[in-house]
Design a protein around this motif. Structure first.
Motif, PDB file in Angstrom:
ATOM      1  N   MET A  13       0.819  -1.212   0.000  1.00 30.19           N
ATOM      2  CA  MET A  13       0.000   0.000   0.000  1.00 30.19           C
ATOM      3  C   MET A  13       0.854   1.264   0.000  1.00 30.19           C
ATOM      4  N   LEU A  14       1.970   1.226   0.746  1.00 30.30           N
ATOM      5  CA  LEU A  14       2.842   2.393   0.824  1.00 30.30           C
ATOM      6  C   LEU A  14       3.719   2.547  -0.416  1.00 30.30           C
ATOM      7  N   GLY A  15       3.859   1.464  -1.186  1.00 24.75           N
ATOM      8  CA  GLY A  15       4.692   1.524  -2.383  1.00 24.75           C
ATOM      9  C   GLY A  15       6.167   1.458  -2.098  1.00 24.75           C
ATOM     10  N   HIS A  16       6.539   0.784  -0.996  1.00 25.32           N
ATOM     11  CA  HIS A  16       7.949   0.640  -0.650  1.00 25.32           C
ATOM     12  C   HIS A  16       8.578  -0.492  -1.470  1.00 25.32           C
ATOM     13  N   ALA A  17       9.675  -0.213  -2.138  1.00 23.19           N
ATOM     14  CA  ALA A  17      10.380  -1.251  -2.876  1.00 23.19           C
ATOM     15  C   ALA A  17      11.105  -2.196  -1.930  1.00 23.19           C
TER      16      ALA A  17
END
Length: 294
Positions: free
Chosen positions: A263-267
């Motif tokens: 959801m946060l878009g952390h790689a």
């Protein structure tokens, strides 16, 4: 003197007066130019107009964009040196970088708003007027999804599906994120009552400014600051604190770390684990405060 000449003058100062290494000169000038590009995208476009709040917003943006603490620390040093040079050369306004202390904040846990503070903040916009209706939708969307401010203002109308309750985030790490019913209602009300009377013809952006075009980062920051004041939330708030609050509150209520990462878009999941450590730290503090044998 134009802003580009200020940068050229700063470079000459570093090379001929300070005699710093070539690598340091390159790094400092790159940092200042990146800030200038950021500034050019906002409602301000001159170094003389920059405030302490503008710099704090930029540093928060750098951190939230995934820049390493070392990179952000160097950026702070570059901007402090640059604005000190401007002040020494006769800049009339106070030095906006003089009190920057973000190096210390880089290392500490993410700051969040408490649940009651979130409620007070979200209750501030008046949905009875056009701007308040828009502002309510923006704040609810941020807290409902945890997206970055840059991702919020990049949203187009077509990125929102109110039927499925999903937004398409197309900036950075492209992803789909669910939105709760409260945010869905706020967006729906904005789209039906407010946006048609605010947006320029043909404008695709979801959230528009008073001129009818796409909302800017700086414009949103001013809006957020005004509602924080109304809600009597006096902490040193950044727009990213809504994102941090979203993450910590989800973990506190049972969300798993991998779903939160998506959801946060952390790689890298290590970026998400910072929030898990914040939750553990808070639980430990509560335990030590309340357990009779702690």
């Amino acid at each position: 003197m134009s802003d580009s000449k200020y940068i050229d003058s700063f470079k000459d100062y570093l090379v001929n007066e300070k005699r710093v290494s070539t690598n340091t000169v390159s790094s400092y000038i790159r940092d200042v130019k990146q800030f200038y590009d950021f500034l050019s995208d906002s409602e301000k476009s001159e170094f003389n107009d920059v405030t302490k709040e503008d710099l704090q917003f930029y540093i928060s943006h750098q951190l939230d964009s995934g820049r390493s603490p070392a990179t952000v620390s160097r950026c702070i040093a570059s901007l402090k040196a640059f604005f000190k040079r401007l002040k020494d050369n006769g800049m009339e306004e106070p030095n906006p970088a003089a009190e920057l202390t973000a190096i210390a904040s880089v290392k500490k846990m993410p700051q969040i708003l408490k649940s009651d503070e979130i409620e007070r903040l979200l209750d501030q916009p008046s949905v009875k007027d056009l701007k308040g209706c828009r502002d309510k939708a923006m704040l609810e969307t941020l807290y409902a999804t945890g997206i970055r401010v840059s991702e919020l203002i990049a949203l187009d109308v077509d990125d929102i599906n109110l039927v499925t309750g999903i937004i398409q985030c197309r900036v950075g790490n492209v992803r789909e994120i669910p939105i709760n019913q409260t945010a869905t209602r706020a967006i729906s009300q904005y789209l039906s009552l407010s946006r048609p009377n605010m947006a320029l013809e043909g404008e695709t952006s979801l959230f528009v400014n008073t001129g009818g075009g796409r909302m800017s980062r700086q414009g949103f920051w001013k809006i957020l600051k005004s509602y924080l004041d109304k809600a009597q939330i006096s902490e040193d708030i950044t727009p990213q604190m809504l994102r941090h609050s979203f993450a910590v509150h989800l973990l506190e209520n049972g969300a798993d770390i991998h779903s939160l990462q998506k959801m946060l878009g952390h790689a890298d999941i290590s970026s998400t684990q910072v929030y898990a450590r914040a939750v553990k730290s808070e639980l430990k503090a509560v335990y030590e405060k309340t357990h009779p044998r702690a």
